[in-house]
Write a protein that holds these residues in place. Structure first.
Motif, PDB file in Angstrom:
ATOM      1  N   LEU A 180      -8.164   8.143 -20.339  1.00 35.78           N
ATOM      2  CA  LEU A 180      -8.370   7.497 -21.265  1.00 35.78           C
ATOM      3  C   LEU A 180      -7.730   6.026 -21.494  1.00 35.78           C
ATOM      4  O   LEU A 180      -8.501   5.694 -22.937  1.00 35.78           O
ATOM      5  N   ARG A 181      -6.667   5.124 -21.624  1.00 40.65           N
ATOM      6  CA  ARG A 181      -7.216   3.815 -21.446  1.00 40.65           C
ATOM      7  C   ARG A 181      -8.438   3.150 -21.331  1.00 40.65           C
ATOM      8  O   ARG A 181      -8.405   2.310 -22.108  1.00 40.65           O
ATOM      9  N   MET A 182      -9.008   3.869 -20.536  1.00 41.90           N
ATOM     10  CA  MET A 182     -10.405   3.127 -21.185  1.00 41.90           C
ATOM     11  C   MET A 182     -11.591   3.379 -21.970  1.00 41.90           C
ATOM     12  O   MET A 182     -12.422   2.828 -22.194  1.00 41.90           O
ATOM     13  N   GLY A 183     -11.166   4.498 -22.326  1.00 40.70           N
ATOM     14  CA  GLY A 183     -12.114   5.038 -23.559  1.00 40.70           C
ATOM     15  C   GLY A 183     -11.616   4.215 -24.954  1.00 40.70           C
ATOM     16  O   GLY A 183     -12.127   3.680 -25.840  1.00 40.70           O
ATOM     17  N   LEU A 184      -9.698   4.111 -25.148  1.00 38.07           N
ATOM     18  CA  LEU A 184      -9.310   3.273 -26.179  1.00 38.07           C
ATOM     19  C   LEU A 184      -9.710   1.766 -25.945  1.00 38.07           C
ATOM     20  O   LEU A 184     -10.060   1.196 -26.524  1.00 38.07           O
ATOM     21  N   LEU A 185      -9.531   1.338 -24.698  1.00 37.00           N
ATOM     22  CA  LEU A 185     -10.318  -0.126 -24.675  1.00 37.00           C
ATOM     23  C   LEU A 185     -11.469  -0.787 -24.943  1.00 37.00           C
ATOM     24  O   LEU A 185     -12.102  -1.207 -25.194  1.00 37.00           O
ATOM     25  N   LEU A 186     -12.622   0.795 -24.734  1.00 36.79           N
ATOM     26  CA  LEU A 186     -14.404   0.491 -25.025  1.00 36.79           C
ATOM     27  C   LEU A 186     -14.462   0.675 -26.987  1.00 36.79           C
ATOM     28  O   LEU A 186     -14.862   0.008 -27.803  1.00 36.79           O
ATOM     29  N   ALA A 187     -13.334   1.663 -27.316  1.00 44.08           N
ATOM     30  CA  ALA A 187     -13.269   1.561 -28.646  1.00 44.08           C
ATOM     31  C   ALA A 187     -12.684   0.791 -29.028  1.00 44.08           C
ATOM     32  O   ALA A 187     -13.400   0.030 -30.225  1.00 44.08           O
TER      33      ALA A 187
END
Length: 322
Positions: free
Chosen positions: A174-181
């Motif tokens: 979830l954190r990885m996806g948030l950073l990418l977004a």
């Protein structure tokens, strides 16, 4: 004018935060997929730290301000050598004998000369842009092959395996996806705000877009490289700074000018032809003796580099080359 300054400030902050988020998220994704950290550092991180320059230049061309895009690239390459190397050297001496940068440096120098040649030949259009992008693909292919070969060789006793970007704890999805977004959304928004504000300031003061790109925008979009180099110096890995500068300068010319040239013609402003391109070449040549003789960049050299950048800004303020 006040609103333009606010736009520039918001744009710079958004670019720095979004660029950092994109790098961290992309590195986490690459490591999760099992891609070696060395390859990630040569590809994803190199792209991520230059992403602000890419977004600013693309938005500038789309918005009809190609001079801002070219000034951004030239100014960033000058700042990378004089400022991004100079400031960390004031803190910690930068070792240049712990890695072989000769091939990459010669490639950077050759790309710089090619860029100057294309600039004097006329506007950079799609054929020249394709040439630059093909060179980028060739360079990245070579780097990846070299990285894979290095990783596959038997370990050498006593040799450190430098994992610049690896993390011992996997990042949650979830954190990885948030950073990418955040990175993918923040970069274009930050670039748009910065270009809008910078062009407004340029028009308000009668300053050319090229000069704004060479100074305010160039320094702002070089902040990720500067932050990376300073952090490396403080962590005792100051030698990382040289590879960071060389890789970023190559990427700036090949990728940013290449992509921008596909979106529209890039006529070179007269000031860049008369003065700034030659400052960029001179800054690149300064690295020659350091790279080939393995000379450390100490506090004295760092002070000279920072003073040279201050002198360059002073020359721009006095209208040299205009």
């Amino acid at each position: 004018m006040a609103s333009d300054l606010v736009l520039v400030a918001v744009g710079l902050v958004a670019l720095v935060l979004a660029g950092d988020a994109l790098v961290r998220g992309a590195v986490a994704l690459s490591l999760r997929l099992g891609i070696p950290a060395l390859i990630v550092s040569l590809t994803v991180v190199a792209f991520g730290t230059s992403a602000p320059e890419m977004m600013v230049s693309v938005v500038a061309v789309v918005d009809g301000a190609p001079a801002l895009a070219l000034g951004n690239v030239v100014g960033s390459n000058i700042a990378n050598v004089l400022l991004v190397l100079g400031l960390p050297a004031l803190m910690v001496s930068i070792r240049t004998d712990e890695g072989n940068y000769r091939r990459d440096y010669l490639f950077m120098l050759g790309i710089t000369v090619l860029f100057i040649g294309l600039a004097f030949a006329g506007p950079i259009r799609w054929p020249q842009a394709l040439l630059l992008l093909c060179l980028l693909v060739a360079m990245m292919t070579s780097q990846v092959r070299a990285a894979v070969t290095f990783r596959a060789r038997p370990p050498v006793p006593g040799e450190e395996d430098i994992e610049l970007v690896a993390s011992p704890v996997p990042m949650p999805g979830l954190r990885m996806g948030l950073l990418l977004a955040l990175g993918l959304v923040g970069l274009p928004l930050g670039a748009h705000f910065l270009v809008e504000g910078a062009t407004g300031i340029a028009r308000g003061f009668g300053i050319s877009e090229a000069v704004i790109g060479l100074t305010l925008v160039a320094v702002g979009t070089s902040l990720p490289e500067l932050a990376t180099s300073v952090a490396a110096a403080l962590k005792g890995r100051a030698d990382v700074a040289l590879g960071n500068v060389i890789g970023s300068n190559i990427f700036n010319v090949l990728a940013i000018v290449g992509v921008a040239g596909l979106l529209g013609p890039l006529p070179m402003p007269p000031q860049l032809l008369l003065f700034d391109l030659w400052v960029m070449l001179a800054a690149s040549l300064l690295l020659g003796p350091i790279v080939f003789r393995g000379l450390p960049i100490g506090r004295g050299s760092g002070a000279v580099l920072v003073a040279a950048y201050a002198g360059y800004l002073g020359a721009l303020a006095l209208g040299v080359g205009q």
